[in-house]
Design a protein around this motif. Structure first.
Motif, short mmCIF file in Angstrom:
data_model
loop_
_atom_site.label_atom_id
_atom_site.label_comp_id
_atom_site.label_asym_id
_atom_site.label_seq_id
_atom_site.Cartn_x
_atom_site.Cartn_y
_atom_site.Cartn_z
N ARG A 26 88.41 73.89 29.70
CA ARG A 26 88.99 73.70 30.86
C ARG A 26 87.89 72.50 31.78
N ASN A 27 86.40 73.50 31.51
CA ASN A 27 85.36 72.78 32.09
C ASN A 27 85.18 71.41 31.35
N THR A 28 84.91 70.73 32.01
CA THR A 28 84.71 68.96 31.61
C THR A 28 83.47 68.99 30.94
N VAL A 29 82.79 69.79 31.22
CA VAL A 29 80.82 70.30 30.62
C VAL A 29 81.57 70.45 29.21
N TYR A 30 81.73 71.63 29.58
CA TYR A 30 81.91 72.33 28.14
C TYR A 30 82.62 71.31 26.72
N ALA A 31 83.79 70.44 27.16
CA ALA A 31 84.00 69.31 27.07
C ALA A 31 83.56 68.51 25.73
N VAL A 32 82.53 68.07 26.89
CA VAL A 32 81.76 66.91 26.18
C VAL A 32 80.70 67.87 25.51
N LEU A 33 80.06 69.03 25.94
CA LEU A 33 78.96 69.76 24.84
C LEU A 33 79.62 69.78 23.41
N PHE A 34 81.47 70.44 23.42
CA PHE A 34 82.32 69.88 22.04
C PHE A 34 82.58 68.92 21.42
N LEU A 35 82.10 67.75 22.38
CA LEU A 35 82.03 66.81 21.81
C LEU A 35 80.91 65.97 21.11
N LEU A 37 78.65 68.11 19.58
CA LEU A 37 78.81 69.11 18.23
C LEU A 37 80.05 68.70 17.00
N ALA A 38 80.94 68.20 17.57
CA ALA A 38 81.71 67.28 16.38
C ALA A 38 81.51 66.44 16.23
N PHE A 39 80.58 65.19 16.69
CA PHE A 39 79.47 64.41 16.05
C PHE A 39 78.97 64.33 15.46
N PHE A 40 78.16 65.61 16.05
CA PHE A 40 77.24 66.00 15.19
C PHE A 40 77.78 66.48 12.88
N ASN A 41 78.90 67.11 13.09
CA ASN A 41 79.54 67.26 11.77
C ASN A 41 80.41 66.38 11.42
N ALA A 42 80.52 65.31 12.37
CA ALA A 42 81.19 63.90 11.66
C ALA A 42 80.60 63.84 10.92
N SER A 43 78.82 63.47 10.91
CA SER A 43 77.37 62.65 10.64
C SER A 43 77.19 63.47 9.53
N GLY A 44 77.34 64.82 9.37
CA GLY A 44 76.94 65.68 8.96
C GLY A 44 78.09 64.89 7.81
N LEU A 45 79.52 65.50 7.38
CA LEU A 45 80.59 64.91 6.44
C LEU A 45 79.94 63.44 5.98
N PHE A 46 79.50 62.68 6.92
CA PHE A 46 78.62 61.01 6.35
C PHE A 46 77.87 61.03 5.74
N LEU A 58 76.22 57.52 14.38
CA LEU A 58 77.27 57.73 14.38
C LEU A 58 75.95 59.19 15.39
N VAL A 59 75.40 59.58 14.89
CA VAL A 59 73.76 60.36 15.92
C VAL A 59 72.94 59.30 16.92
N VAL A 60 72.87 58.04 16.29
CA VAL A 60 71.82 57.01 17.77
C VAL A 60 72.71 56.92 18.84
N VAL A 61 74.30 56.35 18.18
CA VAL A 61 74.73 55.32 19.15
C VAL A 61 75.47 56.76 19.66
N ALA A 65 73.78 58.10 23.13
CA ALA A 65 73.92 57.51 24.72
C ALA A 65 75.23 57.62 25.00
N VAL A 66 76.01 57.22 24.49
CA VAL A 66 78.04 57.65 24.65
C VAL A 66 78.29 59.02 25.63
N ALA A 67 77.90 59.90 24.57
CA ALA A 67 78.00 61.14 24.64
C ALA A 67 77.52 61.94 26.20
N VAL A 68 75.86 61.53 26.04
CA VAL A 68 75.19 61.92 26.35
C VAL A 68 75.79 60.80 27.98
N LEU A 69 75.48 60.06 27.98
CA LEU A 69 76.24 58.69 29.56
C LEU A 69 77.38 59.73 30.17
#
Length: 204
Positions: A26-35, A37-46, A58-61, A65-69
């Protein structure tokens, strides 16, 4: 179960949980933080799939950039939760329909992959090594030799999209002072500075 398989299941589980929390939080800030975390785990799978370059991109871009923005935009906009809930109720039927279609398509892909006779050969095949080059070198060799025109075409499409976004968002308003670079660069010192000789004691 070896270490690679255990790591795969851990990263996959955290990735799926983070993806669900992105949608249901429900909190948009928490949603972006979970996003993030999902990117980091996807990079681990790569990395487990020996695609180090894609993991780094995936980590750099996306994370850097995108998630922090997204995070800064969400924090600065101060989105109201009431309006978000109202929008979710309004478009819940369409969202459920699109989600159901995507779920059916993903299930079809998984079933076709598991029942395909070539799937076992593809999963057990060794990684292609082009003349001893690394993963990044092999990817660059393919992009800039075999797929050079397609790569340049994709860049051209992105450039056109960027120009179109700038043109669509450009607003011309009257009464707003704008810089004229040509006039500023062409000015002379005698036009910009004026020396006034004030008699002593007369004041300004």
């Amino acid at each position: 179960m070896n270490v690679a398989a255990l790591t795969f299941y851990i990263l996959s589980g955290v990735l799926l949980t983070s993806a669900v929390m992105v949608v249901t939080s429900r909190n948009t800030v928490y949603a972006v933080l979970f996003l993030i975390l999902a990117f980091f785990n996807a990079s681990g799978l790569f990395v487990l799939a020996h695609a180090e370059f894609l993991a780094m991109i995936l980590v750099v871009v996306y994370v850097g950039a995108v998630a922090v923005l997204f995070l800064f935009v969400v924090m600065m906009l101060n989105v109201e939760l009431g309006s978000l809930r109202e929008s979710m109720r309004r478009y819940s039927l369409i969202g459920g329909l699109v989600g159901g279609i995507l779920g059916i398509e993903l299930m079809g892909v998984v079933i076709a992959w598991n029942t395909s006779p070539e799937a076992l050969d593809l999963t057990s095949a060794p990684l292609v090594n082009y003349n001893g080059m690394s993963n990044t070198q092999s990817l660059g060799n393919l992009l800039y030799t075999h797929y050079a025109l397609i790569f340049q075409g994709a860049g051209l499409i992105l450039l056109i999209a960027m120009i179109g976004a700038i043109v669509l968002t450009l607003r011309t308003r009257e009464g707003v002072k704008k810089q004229k670079l040509g006039d500023q660069i062409g000015r002379q010192a005698k036009e910009s500075v004026r020396l006034i000789d004030i008699p002593s004691g007369s004041g300004i």
